[in-house]
Design an enzyme around this catalytic site. Structure first.
Site, PDB file in Angstrom:
ATOM      1  CG  ASP A 196      -1.688   1.217   1.470  1.00 32.86           C
ATOM      2  OD1 ASP A 196      -1.644   2.125   0.613  1.00 32.86           O
ATOM      3  OD2 ASP A 196      -2.366   1.289   2.516  1.00 32.86           O
ATOM      4  CE1 TYR A 232     -10.906   9.573 -10.223  1.00 38.94           C
ATOM      5  CE2 TYR A 232     -11.534  11.075 -11.979  1.00 38.94           C
ATOM      6  CZ  TYR A 232     -10.788  10.010 -11.531  1.00 38.94           C
ATOM      7  OH  TYR A 232      -9.925   9.381 -12.391  1.00 38.94           O
TER       8      TYR A 232
HETATM    9  C1  UD1 Z   1     -15.228   9.192 -17.891  1.00 38.91           C
HETATM   10  C2  UD1 Z   1     -14.385   8.557 -16.821  1.00 38.91           C
HETATM   11  C3  UD1 Z   1     -14.345   9.418 -15.588  1.00 38.91           C
HETATM   12  C4  UD1 Z   1     -13.964  10.853 -15.947  1.00 38.91           C
HETATM   13  C5  UD1 Z   1     -14.771  11.383 -17.120  1.00 38.91           C
HETATM   14  C6  UD1 Z   1     -14.158  12.697 -17.587  1.00 38.91           C
HETATM   15  C7  UD1 Z   1     -14.514   6.147 -17.123  1.00 38.91           C
HETATM   16  C8  UD1 Z   1     -15.064   4.880 -16.600  1.00 38.91           C
HETATM   17  N1  UD1 Z   1     -14.917   7.249 -16.498  1.00 38.91           N
HETATM   18  O1  UD1 Z   1     -16.574   9.270 -17.444  1.00 38.91           O
HETATM   19  O2  UD1 Z   1     -13.392   8.882 -14.691  1.00 38.91           O
HETATM   20  O3  UD1 Z   1     -14.245  11.674 -14.848  1.00 38.91           O
HETATM   21  O4  UD1 Z   1     -14.731  10.474 -18.207  1.00 38.91           O
HETATM   22  O5  UD1 Z   1     -14.840  13.218 -18.670  1.00 38.91           O
HETATM   23  O6  UD1 Z   1     -13.705   6.175 -18.023  1.00 38.91           O
HETATM   24  N2  UD1 Z   1     -23.114   4.699 -20.521  1.00 38.91           N
HETATM   25  C9  UD1 Z   1     -24.189   3.976 -21.008  1.00 38.91           C
HETATM   26  N3  UD1 Z   1     -24.358   2.694 -20.544  1.00 38.91           N
HETATM   27  C10 UD1 Z   1     -23.516   2.101 -19.651  1.00 38.91           C
HETATM   28  C11 UD1 Z   1     -22.413   2.861 -19.169  1.00 38.91           C
HETATM   29  C12 UD1 Z   1     -22.247   4.163 -19.629  1.00 38.91           C
HETATM   30  O7  UD1 Z   1     -24.990   4.466 -21.803  1.00 38.91           O
HETATM   31  O8  UD1 Z   1     -23.725   0.915 -19.286  1.00 38.91           O
HETATM   32  C13 UD1 Z   1     -22.917   6.069 -21.037  1.00 38.91           C
HETATM   33  C14 UD1 Z   1     -22.783   7.066 -19.931  1.00 38.91           C
HETATM   34  O9  UD1 Z   1     -24.040   7.490 -19.466  1.00 38.91           O
HETATM   35  C15 UD1 Z   1     -21.970   8.164 -20.648  1.00 38.91           C
HETATM   36  C16 UD1 Z   1     -21.089   7.397 -21.627  1.00 38.91           C
HETATM   37  O10 UD1 Z   1     -21.694   6.116 -21.768  1.00 38.91           O
HETATM   38  O11 UD1 Z   1     -22.822   9.029 -21.347  1.00 38.91           O
HETATM   39  C17 UD1 Z   1     -19.665   7.229 -21.132  1.00 38.91           C
HETATM   40  O12 UD1 Z   1     -19.735   6.738 -19.806  1.00 38.91           O
HETATM   41  P1  UD1 Z   1     -18.431   6.230 -18.997  1.00 38.91           P
HETATM   42  O13 UD1 Z   1     -17.683   5.247 -19.797  1.00 38.91           O
HETATM   43  O14 UD1 Z   1     -18.908   5.816 -17.639  1.00 38.91           O
HETATM   44  O15 UD1 Z   1     -17.480   7.509 -18.903  1.00 38.91           O
HETATM   45  P2  UD1 Z   1     -17.762   9.032 -18.464  1.00 38.91           P
HETATM   46  O16 UD1 Z   1     -19.023   9.159 -17.721  1.00 38.91           O
HETATM   47  O17 UD1 Z   1     -17.564   9.873 -19.693  1.00 38.91           O
END
Ligand code: UD1
Length: 329
Positions: free
Chosen positions: A59, A149
């Protein structure tokens, strides 16, 4: 020429393990540290075959862990990737967010200062920009994070800039955009969307699209991110600096869904649900500064990278990965 010696925190994680592989392929000597709370040893299966790699399970927020590692390994640079990666968990547990995403950076900076480690590369995030309307997002924009974050990532950037000013240390903060690729854990609801989609499609389960699917993100391959980390740690760079690590190309979620549908024609139709609260609609970064200062440009073609990832996530790959995990214990 002497091989650079690089200490990588969070080495067994998604980005960490690819970064270790990239450094080893460039002839570096690498020490990886990870407490394996979210990282997995199996991610280091290639690295552990190399005589230039050492792994320590520890850690890094322990009182003398980083100093002991710097003392024994004498790194030229530290790539600090360990941290709390879930934006939602950071919001729910602000103390943990502080310890893992701010205090750990202080410990890295102090261990580096006291042992003469010249350079620190830090895993920052596009989250520092918050919900800024001026796209593509450039580093000249004043950061206004909207999550704890993002606030912690920004605080760590500031802290490192302070160490650079006070002690002449070389600090490079890399603001990653949406990273995708092999080894990303798909099993949390807050995992990256591409890893969730890949997992669900390969299991024949329906995915959920939050909103109408018209949202855009700047998706960058983990192989490119690992290369950016290696460049930032080993090449001459004017420091201190902060650079976006992105492609500059926004991709619509629906177009990504189309790729999955074409590769899995028998899969069930996706569900559509309400957009996630507090979510931004469009995100894209400006990649120019990374090109100017690091000579870094994303090279993985998105469509080809996505297809390769989808193929790798097939059931056969997951089964063999599981078997290896059982073997390692
Ligand atoms: C990402 C980062 C986050 C950062 C942000 C900065 C990840 C996991 N998260 O968030 O750490 O703060 O960019 O811009 O990389 N979605 C779906 N279905 C799902 C999952 C997600 O439709 O099952 C959609 C979400 O609502 C979003 C998009 O896909 O609109 C991207 O989501 P996600 O991959 O979680 O990343 P961010 O939210 O952009």
């Amino acid at each position: 020429m002497k091989s650079p010696r690089i200490l990588v925190t969070g080495a067994a994680g998604f980005v960490g393990s690819h970064t270790v592989d990239q450094l080893l392929s460039r002839g570096c000597r690498v020490m990886g540290v990870d407490d394996l709370s979210t990282g997995r040893l199996i991610n280091l299966r290639n690295a552990t075959n190399s005589p230039r790699f050492r792994f320590v399970r520890a850690d890094i927020t322990g009182p003398s862990t980083l100093k002991d590692l710097c003392e024994s390994f004498r790194p030229d640079a530290i790539i600090h990737l360990a941290g709390l990666v879930s934006v939602v968990r950071a919001q729910e547990e602000p103390g943990l967010n502080y310890r893992l995403n701010v205090h750990s950076t202080q410990l890295v900076a102090e261990a580096a200062r006291s042992h003469g480690v010249k350079r620190i590369v830090f895993a920052s995030s596009a989250a520092v920009y918050g919900d800024h309307p001026d796209l593509p997002l450039a580093e000249s924009i004043f950061p206004q994070p909207i999550s704890l974050y993002g606030t912690a990532k920004r605080a760590s950037e500031e802290l490192l800039q302070g160490y650079a000013t006070a002690y002449g240390m070389e600090t490079v903060c890399l603001r990653y955009f949406n990273i995708f690729g092999p080894r990303q854990d798909p099993r949390s609801p807050y995992s990256g969307v591409i890893s969730i989609f890949a997992e669900k499609y390969s299991a024949g389960e329906p995915v959920t699209v939050f909103g109408d699917g018209g949202q855009t993100r700047d998706f960058i391959s983990v192989f490119d991110v690992a290369r950016a980390n290696a460049i930032a740690a080993t090449r001459p760079v004017a420091t201190p600096t902060i650079c976006n690590i992105c492609t500059g190309q926004p991709r619509r979620l629906l177009s990504i869904l189309d790729v999955f549908r074409s590769t899995h024609p028998e899969a069930p139709e996706p569900n559509f649900a309400e957009p996630r609260a507090g979510e931004i609609r469009h995100s894209a970064g400006n990649p120019e500064r990374a090109l100017e200062r690091l000579g870094f440009r994303a090279e993985v073609d998105f469509a080809a990278g996505l297809r390769a990832f989808i193929e790798e996530t097939g059931p056969a790959t997951r089964d063999s990965a599981h078997a290896e995990l059982v073997a390692i214990g």
